[in-house]
Design a protein around this motif. Structure first.
Motif, PDB file in Angstrom:
ATOM      1  N   UNK A 255       0.835  -1.198   0.000  1.00  0.00           N
ATOM      2  CA  UNK A 255       0.000   0.000   0.000  1.00  0.00           C
ATOM      3  C   UNK A 255       0.872   1.251   0.000  1.00  0.00           C
ATOM      4  N   UNK A 256       1.934   1.233   0.809  1.00  0.00           N
ATOM      5  CA  UNK A 256       2.833   2.387   0.851  1.00  0.00           C
ATOM      6  C   UNK A 256       3.457   2.635  -0.523  1.00  0.00           C
ATOM      7  N   UNK A 257       3.803   1.562  -1.224  1.00  0.00           N
ATOM      8  CA  UNK A 257       4.405   1.706  -2.556  1.00  0.00           C
ATOM      9  C   UNK A 257       3.388   2.278  -3.544  1.00  0.00           C
ATOM     10  N   UNK A 258       2.139   1.806  -3.436  1.00  0.00           N
ATOM     11  CA  UNK A 258       1.098   2.322  -4.330  1.00  0.00           C
ATOM     12  C   UNK A 258       0.886   3.811  -4.087  1.00  0.00           C
ATOM     13  N   UNK A 259       0.909   4.219  -2.833  1.00  0.00           N
ATOM     14  CA  UNK A 259       0.745   5.639  -2.506  1.00  0.00           C
ATOM     15  C   UNK A 259       1.936   6.440  -3.009  1.00  0.00           C
ATOM     16  N   UNK A 260       3.150   5.882  -2.869  1.00  0.00           N
ATOM     17  CA  UNK A 260       4.325   6.574  -3.376  1.00  0.00           C
ATOM     18  C   UNK A 260       4.226   6.845  -4.868  1.00  0.00           C
ATOM     19  N   UNK A 261       3.780   5.857  -5.621  1.00  0.00           N
ATOM     20  CA  UNK A 261       3.625   6.058  -7.070  1.00  0.00           C
ATOM     21  C   UNK A 261       2.472   7.017  -7.374  1.00  0.00           C
ATOM     22  N   UNK A 262       1.442   7.009  -6.523  1.00  0.00           N
ATOM     23  CA  UNK A 262       0.332   7.950  -6.705  1.00  0.00           C
ATOM     24  C   UNK A 262       0.822   9.389  -6.558  1.00  0.00           C
ATOM     25  N   UNK A 263       1.705   9.611  -5.603  1.00  0.00           N
ATOM     26  CA  UNK A 263       2.260  10.953  -5.412  1.00  0.00           C
ATOM     27  C   UNK A 263       3.096  11.366  -6.625  1.00  0.00           C
ATOM     28  N   UNK A 264       3.838  10.417  -7.182  1.00  0.00           N
ATOM     29  CA  UNK A 264       4.619  10.708  -8.396  1.00  0.00           C
ATOM     30  C   UNK A 264       3.681  11.019  -9.565  1.00  0.00           C
ATOM     31  N   UNK A 265       2.566  10.280  -9.660  1.00  0.00           N
ATOM     32  CA  UNK A 265       1.590  10.527 -10.723  1.00  0.00           C
ATOM     33  C   UNK A 265       0.997  11.925 -10.584  1.00  0.00           C
ATOM     34  N   UNK A 266       0.681  12.324  -9.365  1.00  0.00           N
ATOM     35  CA  UNK A 266       0.149  13.670  -9.132  1.00  0.00           C
ATOM     36  C   UNK A 266       1.134  14.739  -9.581  1.00  0.00           C
ATOM     37  N   UNK A 267       2.403  14.543  -9.238  1.00  0.00           N
ATOM     38  CA  UNK A 267       3.424  15.523  -9.633  1.00  0.00           C
ATOM     39  C   UNK A 267       3.536  15.616 -11.148  1.00  0.00           C
ATOM     40  N   UNK A 268       3.422  14.461 -11.813  1.00  0.00           N
ATOM     41  CA  UNK A 268       3.502  14.459 -13.279  1.00  0.00           C
ATOM     42  C   UNK A 268       2.305  15.176 -13.896  1.00  0.00           C
ATOM     43  N   UNK A 269       1.092  14.938 -13.341  1.00  0.00           N
ATOM     44  CA  UNK A 269      -0.102  15.617 -13.858  1.00  0.00           C
ATOM     45  C   UNK A 269       0.034  17.125 -13.681  1.00  0.00           C
ATOM     46  N   UNK A 270       0.509  17.550 -12.515  1.00  0.00           N
ATOM     47  CA  UNK A 270       0.673  18.983 -12.276  1.00  0.00           C
ATOM     48  C   UNK A 270       1.688  19.583 -13.246  1.00  0.00           C
ATOM     49  N   UNK A 271       2.794  18.890 -13.464  1.00  0.00           N
ATOM     50  CA  UNK A 271       3.817  19.404 -14.386  1.00  0.00           C
ATOM     51  C   UNK A 271       3.280  19.546 -15.806  1.00  0.00           C
ATOM     52  N   UNK A 272       2.328  18.716 -16.181  1.00  0.00           N
ATOM     53  CA  UNK A 272       1.824  18.733 -17.557  1.00  0.00           C
ATOM     54  C   UNK A 272       0.596  19.632 -17.746  1.00  0.00           C
ATOM     55  N   UNK A 273      -0.171  19.847 -16.689  1.00  0.00           N
ATOM     56  CA  UNK A 273      -1.435  20.563 -16.862  1.00  0.00           C
ATOM     57  C   UNK A 273      -1.481  21.935 -16.212  1.00  0.00           C
ATOM     58  N   UNK A 274      -0.574  22.248 -15.312  1.00  0.00           N
ATOM     59  CA  UNK A 274      -0.699  23.482 -14.537  1.00  0.00           C
ATOM     60  C   UNK A 274      -0.400  24.728 -15.368  1.00  0.00           C
ATOM     61  N   UNK A 275      -1.212  25.736 -15.177  1.00  0.00           N
ATOM     62  CA  UNK A 275      -0.990  27.041 -15.795  1.00  0.00           C
ATOM     63  C   UNK A 275       0.204  27.749 -15.170  1.00  0.00           C
ATOM     64  N   UNK A 276       0.628  27.302 -14.010  1.00  0.00           N
ATOM     65  CA  UNK A 276       1.690  27.975 -13.267  1.00  0.00           C
ATOM     66  C   UNK A 276       3.061  27.326 -13.457  1.00  0.00           C
ATOM     67  N   UNK A 277       3.121  26.285 -14.270  1.00  0.00           N
ATOM     68  CA  UNK A 277       4.397  25.627 -14.584  1.00  0.00           C
ATOM     69  C   UNK A 277       4.806  26.044 -15.992  1.00  0.00           C
TER      70      UNK A 277
END
Length: 541
Positions: free
Chosen positions: A34-56
């Motif tokens: 579960x901890x590993x799944x959450x770790x990858x979820x956090x990485x996925x969130x960072x990737x989505x923000x890097x690709x979609x954010x107006x502020x990046x």
């Protein structure tokens, strides 16, 4: 409020992303997997923000915004999918949600400087339905058709991210959970065993309730607290809305996010039409004075099984000592009775830290008794009548209104007994029983004042009620709404004015004897009674 986070079988994780906190409440034992799944979820969130954010600066969103007319650029699959869902949502919502509202949003939020160094912001671009881009989804390609409007996926991005996170956890074989973005957007996965969904609180101010969000559905909220005045009409560019809080329930987070924003700009008929055409899309909206809901979800949630019949107000002034004794007893009695009642505690501008003490106590009590509303804290002392009316004003769509004093002089058992007898077309006046002196223990000064009251009232107003001042009454909401503007008394005279108004409106009035006991610690004194007597003598009520 998520009532399942204290479930020992729910493991909660949080992380910062997209200028807010994301929470993952996952069913099961906490394991390394579960901890590993959450770790990858956090990485996925960072990737989505890097690709979609107006502020990046180098996100796909900003690259699209910087592209020249005729230029074609390649973007991520996430950007293509989010754009497709954004345009789909805009079409469903009568154009009141639009992804190319970046300039207006940045201006409203005073954040232009944050992106101005890498984007050209043209404030003079008027809204137009002419397309800004064309897309080749299979090739992940975007072609710029005109410049000026700024793409901003913030109104849909967090819900879109939660949808991807739900899919991610299922791939890791975690199928149960509730995913949350900043307390404003929720995506429900499978619920705990024995539960039909996840219990979440919705509403505005003191008018709140719990709903059950079923698996594979999403809930999003917009308005005051979340966006403030940053919800902008794409066509008129205005920020004014008649609603202060909106909720939308949809089959995915992206649509729920967009719909909660757009609903603040739509009238009730438009919302009904949209909901009917896009089932199960449902809406609930709140202002300070009213609420509105539409759609299949709320049609079920508001059915007769879940309907509240009585809105019971408990007015308080410096009641931090007596309320903690009476209110739990009242809640337990109502909970055991099966009555459909909600309780509204109103603090009438108590001095010092009294309001904070009361708010903390009531908030903690709501964890056990969800039919207790968030307390209403009045800034200034208005008097008992003003506090009761402020509480009743929050019960617009409920058949019956009632109040009971916070001291417990009328016991919780007696309150339940009367409410069980009451119907929604009659005014019920509790009167202190004279059959047994033990049940009406009153100090001598109050006895004297009460007898003079009753004599003057009969003489002045032709009211044959033996006890107008007992602190428990039940009235039809329909009567209150019709008479509301004429009810002005805030002190002792409130009860009498209410009875006179009910009599004038032709209401059926019934008195019900109740057991009553003097409770020490009250703030009412003989001076208050004498003031009321003077009013009666002057015939000014």
């Amino acid at each position: 409020m998520n009532k399942h986070t204290d479930n020992p079988n729910v493991q909660s994780y949080t992380c910062e992303a997209m200028a807010g906190e994301f929470a993952f409440h996952l069913l099961g034992e906490r394991t390394q997997l579960m901890d590993s799944a959450v770790g990858e979820a956090e990485e996925l969130l960072a990737k989505i923000e890097d690709r979609l954010s107006l502020y990046v600066e180098y996100s796909d969103t900003c690259r699209i915004n910087r592209a020249k007319i005729g230029e074609t650029i390649l973007v991520s699959e996430e950007a293509i999918e989010c754009l497709l869902q954004a345009f789909d949502a805009s079409g469903r919502l009568n154009g009141k949600f639009h992804p190319f509202m970046g300039v207006a949003a940045l201006t409203s939020k005073e954040q232009k400087q944050e992106v101005g160094r890498f984007l050209n912001l043209d404030e003079d671009v008027a809204f137009s339905e002419e397309p800004v881009i064309s897309m080749d989804p299979e090739g992940n390609a975007i072609q710029k058709l005109r410049e000026g409007p700024i793409l901003d996926l913030g109104g849909i991005g967090k819900g879109f991210a939660l949808d991807l996170l739900a899919a991610h956890f299922r791939e890791w074989d975690f199928h149960g959970g509730l995913l949350d973005s900043a307390g404003s957007t929720f995506v429900a996965m499978d619920a705990p065993e024995g539960e039909s969904g996840w219990n979440l609180e919705i509403g505005y101010g003191s008018s709140t309730r719990f709903i059950t969000l079923a698996p594979n559905n999403a809930l999003a909220s917009s308005g005051e607290l979340f966006q403030g005045t940053h919800v902008i009409d794409p066509i008129s560019a205005k920020t004014k809305s008649p609603w202060l809080r909106s909720y939308a329930i949809a089959e995915n987070g992206a649509l729920a996010d967009a719909a909660s924003t757009a609903s603040l700009l739509l009238d009730e008929q438009s919302l009904a039409t949209i909901s009917e055409a896009n089932e199960p899309l449902s809406f609930a909206l709140y202002s300070k004075t009213k609420s509105f809901s539409i759609g299949s979800f709320f049609a079920t949630a508001d059915s007769s099984e879940n309907r509240v019949d009585t809105h019971l107000v408990v007015p308080c002034y410096r009641e931090s000592k007596r309320l903690p004794i009476f209110l739990p007893e009242l809640c337990q009695a109502i909970g055991d009775s099966g009555l459909r009642v909600n309780i509204q505690v109103v603090d009438d501008g108590s001095p010092g830290d009294e309001p904070e003490i009361l708010e903390k106590f009531v908030t903690e009590l709501r964890d056990t008794f969800p039919f207790v509303n968030q307390p209403l804290l009045l800034e200034n002392n208005q008097g008992k009548g003003g506090a009761i009316r402020a509480g009743w004003d929050c019960g617009e769509d409920i058949d019956q209104l009632a109040f009971v004093d916070a001291d417990g002089a009328v016991s919780a058992t007696e309150v339940v007994r009367v409410l069980k007898e009451a119907d929604s077309e009659t005014v019920y006046l509790a009167v202190r029983s004279s059959d047994d002196s033990r049940n009406a223990e009153r100090v001598l000064s109050r006895k004297i004042v009460a007898r003079v009251f009753n004599w003057l009232i009969r003489a002045r107003y032709d009211i044959h009620v033996t006890d107008t001042q007992c602190g428990f009454k039940v009235i039809p909401n329909s009567f209150y709404r019709s008479a509301r503007e004429k009810l002005v008394q805030c002190g002792y005279a409130f009860d009498l004015e209410l009875i006179l108004s009910a009599q004038k409106n032709g209401c059926q009035i019934k008195t019900i004897p109740v057991e009553w006991k003097e409770i020490s610690g009250g703030t009412t004194n003989l001076k208050d009674g004498l003031t009321f007597l003077k009013q009666l003598i002057k015939h000014s009520v």
